[in-house]
Design a protein around this motif. Structure first.
Motif, PDB file in Angstrom:
ATOM      1  N   VAL A  75       0.841  -1.194   0.000  1.00  0.00           N
ATOM      2  CA  VAL A  75       0.000   0.000   0.000  1.00  0.00           C
ATOM      3  C   VAL A  75       0.879   1.249   0.000  1.00  0.00           C
ATOM      4  O   VAL A  75       0.654   2.192  -0.781  1.00  0.00           O
ATOM      5  CB  VAL A  75      -0.945   0.007   1.215  1.00  0.00           C
ATOM      6  N   ARG A  76       1.894   1.264   0.866  1.00  0.00           N
ATOM      7  CA  ARG A  76       2.815   2.400   0.918  1.00  0.00           C
ATOM      8  C   ARG A  76       3.545   2.582  -0.408  1.00  0.00           C
ATOM      9  O   ARG A  76       3.695   3.709  -0.904  1.00  0.00           O
ATOM     10  CB  ARG A  76       3.828   2.200   2.038  1.00  0.00           C
ATOM     11  N   ALA A  77       3.995   1.466  -0.985  1.00  0.00           N
ATOM     12  CA  ALA A  77       4.750   1.526  -2.235  1.00  0.00           C
ATOM     13  C   ALA A  77       3.902   2.119  -3.360  1.00  0.00           C
ATOM     14  O   ALA A  77       4.377   2.950  -4.143  1.00  0.00           O
ATOM     15  CB  ALA A  77       5.251   0.134  -2.616  1.00  0.00           C
ATOM     16  N   LYS A  78       2.649   1.699  -3.435  1.00  0.00           N
ATOM     17  CA  LYS A  78       1.765   2.215  -4.486  1.00  0.00           C
ATOM     18  C   LYS A  78       1.491   3.702  -4.285  1.00  0.00           C
ATOM     19  O   LYS A  78       1.393   4.465  -5.262  1.00  0.00           O
ATOM     20  CB  LYS A  78       0.463   1.418  -4.496  1.00  0.00           C
ATOM     21  N   ARG A  79       1.384   4.123  -3.032  1.00  0.00           N
ATOM     22  CA  ARG A  79       1.205   5.557  -2.762  1.00  0.00           C
ATOM     23  C   ARG A  79       2.410   6.351  -3.220  1.00  0.00           C
ATOM     24  O   ARG A  79       2.288   7.429  -3.807  1.00  0.00           O
ATOM     25  CB  ARG A  79       0.967   5.768  -1.263  1.00  0.00           C
ATOM     26  N   ILE A  80       3.601   5.822  -2.935  1.00  0.00           N
ATOM     27  CA  ILE A  80       4.833   6.508  -3.330  1.00  0.00           C
ATOM     28  C   ILE A  80       4.923   6.614  -4.849  1.00  0.00           C
ATOM     29  O   ILE A  80       5.248   7.674  -5.403  1.00  0.00           O
ATOM     30  CB  ILE A  80       6.062   5.764  -2.770  1.00  0.00           C
ATOM     31  N   LEU A  81       4.627   5.511  -5.532  1.00  0.00           N
ATOM     32  CA  LEU A  81       4.666   5.520  -6.990  1.00  0.00           C
ATOM     33  C   LEU A  81       3.609   6.451  -7.570  1.00  0.00           C
ATOM     34  O   LEU A  81       3.749   6.931  -8.703  1.00  0.00           O
ATOM     35  CB  LEU A  81       4.483   4.100  -7.530  1.00  0.00           C
ATOM     36  N   GLY A  82       2.562   6.708  -6.782  1.00  0.00           N
ATOM     37  CA  GLY A  82       1.526   7.649  -7.203  1.00  0.00           C
ATOM     38  C   GLY A  82       1.850   9.093  -6.872  1.00  0.00           C
ATOM     39  O   GLY A  82       1.014   9.984  -7.087  1.00  0.00           O
ATOM     40  N   GLY A  83       3.047   9.323  -6.307  1.00  0.00           N
ATOM     41  CA  GLY A  83       3.487  10.692  -6.048  1.00  0.00           C
ATOM     42  C   GLY A  83       3.252  11.187  -4.638  1.00  0.00           C
ATOM     43  O   GLY A  83       3.526  12.355  -4.345  1.00  0.00           O
ATOM     44  N   ARG A  84       2.781  10.311  -3.733  1.00  0.00           N
ATOM     45  CA  ARG A  84       2.531  10.737  -2.367  1.00  0.00           C
ATOM     46  C   ARG A  84       3.783  10.563  -1.508  1.00  0.00           C
ATOM     47  O   ARG A  84       4.679   9.769  -1.819  1.00  0.00           O
ATOM     48  CB  ARG A  84       1.350   9.962  -1.777  1.00  0.00           C
ATOM     49  N   SER A  85       3.839  11.283  -0.412  1.00  0.00           N
ATOM     50  CA  SER A  85       5.011  11.249   0.466  1.00  0.00           C
ATOM     51  C   SER A  85       4.928  10.061   1.418  1.00  0.00           C
ATOM     52  O   SER A  85       3.872   9.458   1.608  1.00  0.00           O
ATOM     53  CB  SER A  85       5.107  12.544   1.274  1.00  0.00           C
ATOM     54  N   ASP A  86       6.059   9.731   2.004  1.00  0.00           N
ATOM     55  CA  ASP A  86       6.137   8.666   3.009  1.00  0.00           C
ATOM     56  C   ASP A  86       7.008   9.170   4.148  1.00  0.00           C
ATOM     57  O   ASP A  86       8.123   9.666   3.905  1.00  0.00           O
ATOM     58  CB  ASP A  86       6.739   7.400   2.399  1.00  0.00           C
ATOM     59  N   PRO A  87       6.543   9.077   5.411  1.00  0.00           N
ATOM     60  CA  PRO A  87       7.305   9.649   6.529  1.00  0.00           C
ATOM     61  C   PRO A  87       8.687   9.024   6.717  1.00  0.00           C
ATOM     62  O   PRO A  87       9.618   9.713   7.144  1.00  0.00           O
ATOM     63  CB  PRO A  87       6.401   9.408   7.743  1.00  0.00           C
ATOM     64  N   PHE A  88       8.832   7.745   6.404  1.00  0.00           N
ATOM     65  CA  PHE A  88      10.141   7.110   6.532  1.00  0.00           C
ATOM     66  C   PHE A  88      11.130   7.711   5.536  1.00  0.00           C
ATOM     67  O   PHE A  88      12.261   8.071   5.889  1.00  0.00           O
ATOM     68  CB  PHE A  88      10.012   5.599   6.322  1.00  0.00           C
ATOM     69  N   ILE A  89      10.700   7.850   4.278  1.00  0.00           N
ATOM     70  CA  ILE A  89      11.561   8.441   3.256  1.00  0.00           C
ATOM     71  C   ILE A  89      11.926   9.873   3.627  1.00  0.00           C
ATOM     72  O   ILE A  89      13.081  10.296   3.487  1.00  0.00           O
ATOM     73  CB  ILE A  89      10.861   8.405   1.881  1.00  0.00           C
ATOM     74  N   GLU A  90      10.951  10.627   4.134  1.00  0.00           N
ATOM     75  CA  GLU A  90      11.194  12.023   4.485  1.00  0.00           C
ATOM     76  C   GLU A  90      12.167  12.148   5.651  1.00  0.00           C
ATOM     77  O   GLU A  90      13.101  12.955   5.624  1.00  0.00           O
ATOM     78  CB  GLU A  90       9.872  12.706   4.813  1.00  0.00           C
ATOM     79  N   THR A  91      11.952  11.352   6.705  1.00  0.00           N
ATOM     80  CA  THR A  91      12.835  11.429   7.872  1.00  0.00           C
ATOM     81  C   THR A  91      14.252  11.000   7.533  1.00  0.00           C
ATOM     82  O   THR A  91      15.224  11.630   7.967  1.00  0.00           O
ATOM     83  CB  THR A  91      12.292  10.558   9.021  1.00  0.00           C
ATOM     84  N   ALA A  92      14.373   9.928   6.756  1.00  0.00           N
ATOM     85  CA  ALA A  92      15.703   9.418   6.403  1.00  0.00           C
ATOM     86  C   ALA A  92      16.376  10.285   5.344  1.00  0.00           C
ATOM     87  O   ALA A  92      17.600  10.227   5.184  1.00  0.00           O
ATOM     88  CB  ALA A  92      15.596   7.982   5.904  1.00  0.00           C
ATOM     89  N   GLY A  93      15.593  11.083   4.620  1.00  0.00           N
ATOM     90  CA  GLY A  93      16.162  11.873   3.540  1.00  0.00           C
ATOM     91  C   GLY A  93      16.642  11.007   2.389  1.00  0.00           C
ATOM     92  O   GLY A  93      17.656  11.306   1.750  1.00  0.00           O
ATOM     93  N   LEU A  94      15.903   9.920   2.116  1.00  0.00           N
ATOM     94  CA  LEU A  94      16.334   8.970   1.095  1.00  0.00           C
ATOM     95  C   LEU A  94      16.264   9.573  -0.299  1.00  0.00           C
ATOM     96  O   LEU A  94      15.279  10.213  -0.669  1.00  0.00           O
ATOM     97  CB  LEU A  94      15.470   7.714   1.155  1.00  0.00           C
ATOM     98  N   GLN A  95      17.330   9.338  -1.062  1.00  0.00           N
ATOM     99  CA  GLN A  95      17.416   9.836  -2.429  1.00  0.00           C
ATOM    100  C   GLN A  95      18.018   8.762  -3.323  1.00  0.00           C
ATOM    101  O   GLN A  95      18.664   7.813  -2.845  1.00  0.00           O
ATOM    102  CB  GLN A  95      18.287  11.095  -2.488  1.00  0.00           C
ATOM    103  N   SER A  96      17.804   8.913  -4.615  1.00  0.00           N
ATOM    104  CA  SER A  96      18.352   7.971  -5.585  1.00  0.00           C
ATOM    105  C   SER A  96      19.863   7.827  -5.416  1.00  0.00           C
ATOM    106  O   SER A  96      20.582   8.813  -5.240  1.00  0.00           O
ATOM    107  CB  SER A  96      18.035   8.455  -6.999  1.00  0.00           C
ATOM    108  N   GLY A  97      20.328   6.584  -5.452  1.00  0.00           N
ATOM    109  CA  GLY A  97      21.762   6.311  -5.383  1.00  0.00           C
ATOM    110  C   GLY A  97      22.317   6.083  -3.998  1.00  0.00           C
ATOM    111  O   GLY A  97      23.484   5.697  -3.859  1.00  0.00           O
ATOM    112  N   MET A  98      21.515   6.302  -2.960  1.00  0.00           N
ATOM    113  CA  MET A  98      22.007   6.118  -1.591  1.00  0.00           C
ATOM    114  C   MET A  98      22.217   4.642  -1.253  1.00  0.00           C
ATOM    115  O   MET A  98      21.572   3.753  -1.815  1.00  0.00           O
ATOM    116  CB  MET A  98      21.030   6.722  -0.589  1.00  0.00           C
ATOM    117  N   HIS A  99      23.115   4.403  -0.300  1.00  0.00           N
ATOM    118  CA  HIS A  99      23.325   3.072   0.267  1.00  0.00           C
ATOM    119  C   HIS A  99      22.695   3.047   1.655  1.00  0.00           C
ATOM    120  O   HIS A  99      23.048   3.862   2.515  1.00  0.00           O
ATOM    121  CB  HIS A  99      24.810   2.750   0.346  1.00  0.00           C
TER     122      HIS A  99
END
Length: 261
Positions: A75-99
């Motif tokens: 459910v979270r993944a589909k929301r993200i792919l639909g352009g919605r935010s996710d608190p885990f991604i926001e808090t971690a500051g996750l970006q393309s290419g990160m390890h």
């Protein structure tokens, strides 16, 4: 543990069961129409049933089987792919290419979200100390069927390792991962999903220590993130800044390693 197949099977699944037995140094046992309970009593071991979609684990110590399913992570993944935010991604500051290092894989829900966020150029390593959970989830990530190509790719990108996180951190070089993530077992009682209740007996109950956070500070390049109950004292005790989320039973906290962030 012993490895077997379902009551009705095919050659491909039997070959998969043999490969699991070899990979995990376990005994392959022909099902021969025997029930799971019969196999448990006869061999006095955990029973792993191979199937086309992965494995179903029948621990000797409990009646409920364990199998991989992304559940709410889908459910979270589909929301993200639909352009919605996710608190885990926001808090971690996750970006393309990160390890990313997920120190507490469990059912790999947050590993999946992290893998979506970092993309093909990134890397997610997920650690699980329990051998049954590791087997069920690592095999499920490889074989779970979904029509969502991006989610499928995100699952297969996750590197799942069977190892305690503290020992793993001790063996890493300084600044090895951009983000290190912890989701320790809550000390407060909360209502959880059926899947989480089933795996509860297999999860690591040890507390998160200052020694482990010290190692994580050495290994992380940018940020350490933790999820915990909103009333948990761990945020303060371990030095995390707690991001408060109204009406949520769990909060995220973080420790910045890169002080420019």
């Amino acid at each position: 543990m012993i490895i077997t197949t379902g009551g009705k099977t095919d050659e491909e699944t039997v070959l998969y069961a043999y490969s699991l037995a070899d990979k995990y140094n376990a005994l392959y046992v022909d099902r021969s129409k025997r029930s799971i309970e019969t196999l448990k009593r006869h061999y006095n071991q955990d029973v792993v049933v191979a199937s086309r979609s992965g494995t179903i684990i029948h621990p000797l110590s409990q009646k409920e089987p364990i199998h991989f399913h992304p559940n709410m992570a889908m459910v979270r993944a589909k929301r993200i792919l639909g352009g919605r935010s996710d608190p885990f991604i926001e808090t971690a500051g996750l970006q393309s290419g990160m390890h990313v290092l997920d120190c507490t894989m469990g059912l790999a829900s947050d590993s999946l979200i992290a893998s979506l966020a970092v993309g093909d150029a990134g890397r997610v390593t997920a650690l699980e100390s329990n051998p049954l959970l590791h087997l069920a989830v690592s095999e499920g990530l490889k074989r779970f069927h979904t029509q969502h190509a991006e989610i499928r790719k995100a699952m297969t990108r996750i590197e799942a390792l069977h190892t305690p996180h503290h020992e793993f951190l001790q063996m890493q070089k300084d600044n090895s991962f951009d983000i290190i993530y912890f989701d320790p077992m809550f000390t407060e009682t909360v209502e959880t999903s059926d899947a989480m209740q089933i795996i509860h007996a297999q999860t690591d109950k040890s507390d998160l220590s200052l020694d482990t956070i010290t190692e994580a500070r050495r290994v992380a390049r940018e940020r350490i993130v933790m999820k915990d109950h909103w009333q948990s004292s761990r945020f303060h005790d371990l030095g995390f800044f707690q991001e408060r989320r109204p009406s949520s039973l769990f909060h995220y906290g973080y420790i910045n390693i890169d002080l420019s962030k």
